[in-house]
Scaffold this motif. Structure first.
Motif, mmCIF file in Angstrom:
data_model
loop_
_atom_site.group_PDB
_atom_site.id
_atom_site.type_symbol
_atom_site.label_atom_id
_atom_site.label_comp_id
_atom_site.label_asym_id
_atom_site.label_seq_id
_atom_site.Cartn_x
_atom_site.Cartn_y
_atom_site.Cartn_z
ATOM 1 N N PRO A 6 39.737 41.996 37.726
ATOM 2 C CA PRO A 6 39.482 43.398 38.093
ATOM 3 C C PRO A 6 39.334 43.618 39.587
ATOM 4 O O PRO A 6 39.687 44.679 40.097
ATOM 5 C CB PRO A 6 38.185 43.721 37.338
ATOM 6 N N GLU A 7 38.835 42.629 40.299
ATOM 7 C CA GLU A 7 38.631 42.769 41.735
ATOM 8 C C GLU A 7 39.945 42.929 42.493
ATOM 9 O O GLU A 7 39.966 43.436 43.617
ATOM 10 C CB GLU A 7 37.869 41.558 42.287
ATOM 11 N N ALA A 8 41.063 42.484 41.886
ATOM 12 C CA ALA A 8 42.355 42.566 42.554
ATOM 13 C C ALA A 8 43.021 43.925 42.382
ATOM 14 O O ALA A 8 44.047 44.197 43.006
ATOM 15 C CB ALA A 8 43.283 41.477 42.009
ATOM 16 N N LEU A 9 42.462 44.778 41.546
ATOM 17 C CA LEU A 9 43.076 46.068 41.256
ATOM 18 C C LEU A 9 42.613 47.126 42.251
ATOM 19 O O LEU A 9 41.451 47.136 42.680
ATOM 20 C CB LEU A 9 42.731 46.496 39.834
ATOM 21 N N SER A 10 43.526 48.019 42.592
ATOM 22 C CA SER A 10 43.197 49.096 43.526
ATOM 23 C C SER A 10 42.422 50.193 42.813
ATOM 24 O O SER A 10 42.910 50.752 41.824
ATOM 25 C CB SER A 10 44.474 49.683 44.130
ATOM 26 N N PRO A 11 41.247 50.544 43.282
ATOM 27 C CA PRO A 11 40.487 51.635 42.644
ATOM 28 C C PRO A 11 41.129 52.999 42.875
ATOM 29 O O PRO A 11 40.749 53.975 42.224
ATOM 30 C CB PRO A 11 39.115 51.542 43.313
ATOM 31 N N ASP A 12 42.101 53.063 43.793
ATOM 32 C CA ASP A 12 42.734 54.341 44.124
ATOM 33 C C ASP A 12 43.977 54.621 43.287
ATOM 34 O O ASP A 12 44.585 55.683 43.422
ATOM 35 C CB ASP A 12 43.117 54.360 45.610
ATOM 36 N N ASN A 13 44.375 53.677 42.449
ATOM 37 C CA ASN A 13 45.589 53.869 41.651
ATOM 38 C C ASN A 13 45.367 53.395 40.218
ATOM 39 O O ASN A 13 46.173 52.648 39.664
ATOM 40 C CB ASN A 13 46.764 53.111 42.288
ATOM 41 N N LEU A 14 44.286 53.841 39.639
ATOM 42 C CA LEU A 14 43.987 53.485 38.253
ATOM 43 C C LEU A 14 44.541 54.542 37.308
ATOM 44 O O LEU A 14 44.537 55.733 37.630
ATOM 45 C CB LEU A 14 42.474 53.384 38.046
ATOM 46 N N PRO A 15 45.024 54.135 36.136
ATOM 47 C CA PRO A 15 45.418 55.141 35.145
ATOM 48 C C PRO A 15 44.198 55.922 34.679
ATOM 49 O O PRO A 15 43.134 55.344 34.459
ATOM 50 C CB PRO A 15 46.011 54.311 34.011
ATOM 51 N N GLN A 16 44.346 57.224 34.565
ATOM 52 C CA GLN A 16 43.252 58.029 34.009
ATOM 53 C C GLN A 16 43.086 57.770 32.517
ATOM 54 O O GLN A 16 41.979 57.772 32.000
ATOM 55 C CB GLN A 16 43.534 59.522 34.210
ATOM 56 N N HIS A 17 44.222 57.585 31.857
ATOM 57 C CA HIS A 17 44.237 57.511 30.398
ATOM 58 C C HIS A 17 45.087 56.319 29.982
ATOM 59 O O HIS A 17 46.264 56.233 30.323
ATOM 60 C CB HIS A 17 44.807 58.815 29.834
ATOM 61 N N VAL A 18 44.489 55.400 29.248
ATOM 62 C CA VAL A 18 45.192 54.254 28.685
ATOM 63 C C VAL A 18 45.204 54.412 27.172
ATOM 64 O O VAL A 18 44.161 54.684 26.561
ATOM 65 C CB VAL A 18 44.526 52.927 29.076
ATOM 66 N N ALA A 19 46.365 54.258 26.556
ATOM 67 C CA ALA A 19 46.497 54.304 25.100
ATOM 68 C C ALA A 19 46.953 52.932 24.615
ATOM 69 O O ALA A 19 47.761 52.272 25.281
ATOM 70 C CB ALA A 19 47.495 55.372 24.685
ATOM 71 N N ILE A 20 46.433 52.494 23.477
ATOM 72 C CA ILE A 20 46.764 51.166 22.959
ATOM 73 C C ILE A 20 47.170 51.247 21.496
ATOM 74 O O ILE A 20 46.453 51.824 20.667
ATOM 75 C CB ILE A 20 45.584 50.186 23.098
ATOM 76 N N ILE A 21 48.326 50.657 21.176
ATOM 77 C CA ILE A 21 48.730 50.424 19.789
ATOM 78 C C ILE A 21 48.278 49.018 19.442
ATOM 79 O O ILE A 21 48.850 48.033 19.918
ATOM 80 C CB ILE A 21 50.249 50.589 19.602
ATOM 81 N N MET A 22 47.241 48.920 18.642
ATOM 82 C CA MET A 22 46.592 47.646 18.340
ATOM 83 C C MET A 22 47.306 47.004 17.154
ATOM 84 O O MET A 22 46.995 47.292 16.004
ATOM 85 C CB MET A 22 45.111 47.872 18.024
ATOM 86 N N ASP A 23 48.251 46.128 17.440
ATOM 87 C CA ASP A 23 49.133 45.616 16.395
ATOM 88 C C ASP A 23 49.032 44.097 16.292
ATOM 89 O O ASP A 23 48.821 43.412 17.292
ATOM 90 C CB ASP A 23 50.573 46.016 16.726
ATOM 91 N N GLY A 24 49.201 43.590 15.064
ATOM 92 C CA GLY A 24 49.300 42.148 14.868
ATOM 93 C C GLY A 24 48.114 41.496 14.189
ATOM 94 O O GLY A 24 48.064 40.269 14.094
ATOM 95 N N ASN A 25 47.176 42.280 13.692
ATOM 96 C CA ASN A 25 46.012 41.686 13.026
ATOM 97 C C ASN A 25 46.413 40.832 11.831
ATOM 98 O O ASN A 25 45.925 39.703 11.650
ATOM 99 C CB ASN A 25 45.052 42.781 12.557
ATOM 100 N N GLY A 26 47.302 41.388 10.987
ATOM 101 C CA GLY A 26 47.704 40.676 9.785
ATOM 102 C C GLY A 26 48.471 39.403 10.091
ATOM 103 O O GLY A 26 48.243 38.356 9.459
#
Length: 253
Positions: free
Chosen positions: A16-36
């Protein structure tokens, strides 16, 4: 544009320290696939995969909260998932209650607000009671919005929006020729939320599976071959790092 990752975390952007705080996505969506599939490869019942997937949800929420992401939408159960065996569906319908019984206090402590999109009709009472309690108890929180897409299908959502506009037009309250994109978006269940900047999908599948099809029009897509129970905070940071390396032109130059 999309990036497919094999699940080996080696780049510095997995921190996380390597990421720019000025260019973060406001909204992240995740398709949580592969449990089975994760469970099958280990000789376990599919239920074990779904339960392990709950731990990945917790890791994703912690990662998003740590970065200061504003919205995190998780595709928890689609309108198509009702086609699965009844025993599996019944188990999946118990998971929100189980997850929130364990995690709600920590979500409240971390200022997370719980929301839900999807059709309430058809969901068991115990599922809705757990979700509604979480929504009620976190309503005043001002941090990360954790948005569960439960019994959600994008085609159904868009049809309902079209029907709402058609009713208003038929009643003379709306000029059909004057309908704008904003008018349509205001009838979607995601009204008030920004469109996802970044979509993550696990398990190696390269499709969006009837998930937020209108909202994902200009989202950056990041696919990984790892299964959802294997998804770690480092994978979340890696996806955000890839997002930050891209240039979003929205059809321009």
């Amino acid at each position: 544009m999309f990036e497919r990752i094999r699940g080996r975390i080696g780049s510095r952007s997995a921190e996380p320290e390597a990421l720019s705080p000025d260019n973060l996505p406001q909204h992240v969506a995740i398709i949580m696939d592969g449990n089975g599939r994760w469970a099958k490869e280990r000789g376990l019942p599919r239920a074990a995969g779904h339960r392990s997937g709950m731990k990945a949800v917790k890791r994703a929420v912690r990662a998003a909260n740590r970065l200061g992401i504003r919205f995190l939408t998780l595709y928890a159960f689609s309108t198509e998932n009702w086609k699965r065996p009844k025993a599996e569906v019944d188990f999946l319908m118990r998971l929100p209650q189980e997850f929130l019984a364990i995690e709600l206090d920590e979500l409240i402590e971390n200022n997370v607000q719980v929301r839900m999109i999807g059709q309430r009709e058809g969901l068991p009472a115990h599922t809705l009671e757990a979700i509604d309690e979480a929504i009620r108890r976190t309503a005043g929180n001002a941090g990360l919005v954790l948005n569960f897409a439960l019994n959600y299908g994008s085609r159904k959502e868009m049809l309902e929006a079209v029907r709402a506009l058609a009713r208003e037009a038929a009643e003379g309250r709306l000029d059909p020729e004057a309908i704008t994109e904003s008018d349509f978006e205001s009838r979607l269940q995601t009204c008030g939320m920004p469109e996802p900047d970044l979509l993550i999908r696990t398990s190696g599948e390269l499709r969006i599976s009837n998930f937020m099809m209108w909202q994902l029009a200009y989202s950056e897509l990041w696919f990984t071959d790892i299964y959802w129970p294997e998804f770690t905070e480092a994978h979340f940071y890696e996806a955000v790092g890839e997002y930050q390396r891209r240039t979003r032109r929205y059809g321009g130059l």
